[in-house]
Design a protein around this motif. Sequence first.
Motif, short mmCIF file in Angstrom:
data_model
loop_
_atom_site.label_atom_id
_atom_site.label_comp_id
_atom_site.label_asym_id
_atom_site.label_seq_id
_atom_site.Cartn_x
_atom_site.Cartn_y
_atom_site.Cartn_z
N ASN A 4 -5.31 35.66 7.44
CA ASN A 4 -5.80 35.60 8.92
C ASN A 4 -7.11 34.46 8.55
N HIS A 5 -7.13 33.66 8.81
CA HIS A 5 -7.55 33.09 9.00
C HIS A 5 -8.89 32.00 9.20
N SER A 6 -9.91 33.22 10.93
CA SER A 6 -10.91 33.18 10.46
C SER A 6 -11.46 34.06 9.91
N ILE A 7 -11.15 35.08 8.71
CA ILE A 7 -11.84 35.30 7.58
C ILE A 7 -11.54 33.80 6.49
N ILE A 8 -10.66 33.04 5.88
CA ILE A 8 -10.67 32.17 4.70
C ILE A 8 -11.30 31.32 5.07
N LYS A 9 -11.62 30.41 6.65
CA LYS A 9 -12.31 29.85 6.74
C LYS A 9 -13.14 30.09 6.68
N LYS A 10 -14.16 31.76 7.15
CA LYS A 10 -15.94 31.48 6.36
C LYS A 10 -15.67 31.18 5.44
N MET A 11 -14.96 32.74 4.27
CA MET A 11 -15.47 32.71 3.33
C MET A 11 -15.23 31.05 2.00
N GLY A 12 -14.64 30.11 3.12
CA GLY A 12 -14.26 28.77 2.64
C GLY A 12 -15.65 27.65 2.74
N SER A 13 -16.55 28.82 4.83
CA SER A 13 -17.71 27.50 4.26
C SER A 13 -18.54 27.73 3.16
N ILE A 14 -18.95 28.86 2.67
CA ILE A 14 -19.38 29.91 2.37
C ILE A 14 -19.41 29.25 0.70
N LEU A 15 -18.49 29.38 0.12
CA LEU A 15 -17.85 29.08 -1.84
C LEU A 15 -18.66 27.94 -1.73
N GLY A 16 -17.72 26.77 -0.85
CA GLY A 16 -17.84 25.62 -0.80
C GLY A 16 -17.47 25.04 -1.71
N ALA A 17 -16.22 24.63 -1.40
CA ALA A 17 -15.35 23.59 -2.46
C ALA A 17 -15.68 22.55 -2.41
N ASN A 18 -15.60 21.79 -3.68
CA ASN A 18 -16.08 20.08 -3.22
C ASN A 18 -14.60 19.13 -3.20
N VAL A 20 -19.90 42.71 11.57
CA VAL A 20 -18.77 41.23 11.45
C VAL A 20 -18.38 40.02 10.77
N GLY A 21 -19.90 39.76 10.73
CA GLY A 21 -20.11 38.07 10.36
C GLY A 21 -21.01 39.07 8.64
N SER A 22 -21.60 39.56 8.28
CA SER A 22 -22.19 40.01 7.01
C SER A 22 -20.91 40.41 6.17
N ILE A 23 -20.10 41.38 6.34
CA ILE A 23 -19.61 41.49 5.99
C ILE A 23 -18.56 40.41 5.08
N VAL A 24 -18.10 39.70 5.51
CA VAL A 24 -17.44 39.06 4.81
C VAL A 24 -18.19 37.69 4.81
N GLU A 25 -19.62 37.35 5.11
CA GLU A 25 -20.59 37.25 4.67
C GLU A 25 -21.47 37.13 3.21
N SER A 26 -21.12 38.90 2.52
CA SER A 26 -21.93 39.64 1.65
C SER A 26 -20.75 39.22 0.66
N VAL A 66 -12.26 23.40 7.05
CA VAL A 66 -13.35 24.48 7.26
C VAL A 66 -15.00 23.60 7.22
N ASP A 67 -15.81 24.17 8.11
CA ASP A 67 -17.04 23.76 7.98
C ASP A 67 -18.09 24.77 6.60
N ASP A 68 -18.90 22.83 6.14
CA ASP A 68 -19.15 23.12 4.83
C ASP A 68 -20.81 23.88 4.95
N GLU A 69 -20.87 24.96 5.20
CA GLU A 69 -22.30 25.64 5.56
C GLU A 69 -22.36 26.58 3.78
N TRP A 70 -22.50 25.91 2.73
CA TRP A 70 -22.33 26.35 1.92
C TRP A 70 -24.42 25.84 1.25
N GLU A 71 -24.73 24.97 1.93
CA GLU A 71 -25.91 24.53 1.38
C GLU A 71 -27.35 26.53 2.31
#
Length: 602
Positions: A511-525, A434-440, A578-583
């Motif tokens: 799906n807010h769960s998907i876009i929130k996870k994507m946003g946390s990884i892409l790291g918008a300024n 679940v987490g892996s596919i959205v992350e990759s 989003v939670d900033d998980e970019w780093e």
Amino acid sequence: MSYENSKELYLGFDLSTQQLKIIVTDDNLNHLNTYNVEFDSEFKKYGISKGVLTDESTGEILSPVNMWLDSINYVFDAMKKDGFPFEKVRGISGSAQQHGSVFWSNKANDLLGELDSSKDLSSQLDDAFTYKMSPNWQDHSTGKEIKEFEELVGGADNLAKITGSRAHYRFTGLQIRKLATRKNPKLYKETSRISLVSSFVASVLLGNITNIEEADACGMNLYDLNTNSHDDELLALSAGVGKIDKVSEDEKIKGIEELKSKLGDIKPITYKSDGLISSYFKNKYGFKDCKIYSFTGDNLATIISLPLNPNDILVSLGTSTTVLLITKNYNPSSQYHLFKHPTLPDHYMGMICYCNGSLAREKIRDAVNEKYGIEDKSWDKFNEILDKAKFDKKLGIYFPLGEIVPNASAQFKRSILEGNELKDVEQWDVENDVGSIVESQTLSCRLRTGPMISGSNKESTPTENSQHLHQIYDDLHEKFGDLYTDGKPQNFDSLTSRPNNIFYVGGASNNHSIIKKMGSILGANNKNYKVEIPNACALGGAYKASWGYFCEQKSDFVNFNQYLNDKFDFNDLDHFDVDDEWESYFEGAGMLAKMEQELKHD
């Protein structure tokens, strides 16, 4: 719909594969109305299915040009019946499916200029075309030409360096070569002008053949984005007088000039109109002083339906995933597209297209629901797991379909990082998927947008943050060595560049769960936005017409985004935190880059 309070109206066209849509806006960019016609419903006489004619034996997928002419009459007739005030329209622009071509005869301009308003378009323009069909973007009959174009310049990456894209089945230059060398050389010779579908629509409205717009011209594999002109060697190949055709130098020069004449000059990015709407439309529908502004491609029109600034990204989450971004950097790759921006000079639109988007995620959702005894297509359990997921050095690649980016066959690959060693895993608990596919999927976007926004938002002098990022980068390099994406090296700038704003559109963006996870990884300024842009292509066209008319009234270029921002209320957009998980995903980026190098190819 009442238009009494509107002094000025603008029309935005969207001629897509299955319908023609026209949007009406006022001078404040308010969307007032939409008119459309579905081709399959109204034009069965053409024998189409989903707007096209398909020949599986050849791979050809074609659209009847006369059907498009009928659609213009049909929608304008519906507007007239509705009491639409054509006399208030000050400007028209729009978009059309990219890459398609229309082949005009030497009678075309005369026929366009002498149209009788008591008759329809198709009955009067039948002799205006040497070829009654237009190759559709889904056409896949030019495999031979793909090889020839890429071999001419020394490979896919070199072609991308010149034209912004590697060779693709649908691209216009390849389609022209197919016609000129093996489908119907006589018809090619008889063709006087070649339009893209976008400039074809503008030509019909103007009553004369107009030039191809520069941004849409980038989808031909003929236009050199470095020199802002056609490439002679690619033109020669397209015209059937290239090196492999074994013709004399005189024949080659003559063939290049002939194709240049057929294509006409490319219209540079400008606010200036192509001219006034033709007398046919004035007499038949009541238009008055309506100007026609250059039409562009559908994806290009989408990016101007919002005031997107440099380093902003639009992520479209449909069955497939498409990433569009605005950049000043010309950093081409064979794995994505770069086009000139249709309204911002010296800017580019980058486009990345993935086959495996929602389909891949849905397969994992179904596996989760099966495990937990959930019978419907609910995302609740998937989202519950995703909301808790943190990167734990596990990553999977999920391609139920062969993928475009990276170019790989259908396959699944799961890996775990232990120390500095990447180990493949045959299977793990479905919760890990679940987490892996959205992350990759998101990390793939991050790795590929990085080079296009490389160098953005960096301090000119060292800061504590830049030193911190250099340390992260050094640690990443020590663990993984040199990293490559699509055969191109990643560097500090490409790996540490962050987008400005990110806009999420399409079905899965709900799906807010998907876009929130994507946003946390892409790291918008800045911000992440969830936006609904119904009819974005047509809307972008209406905005382009309104902007062009505004600039012409001032006799001065006004920055397109400034114009939109002055009229566009960002408070209407739904932005989310989003939670900033970019780093924390640098290791994930390194894992994905290494895993992709081991993927199987057809």
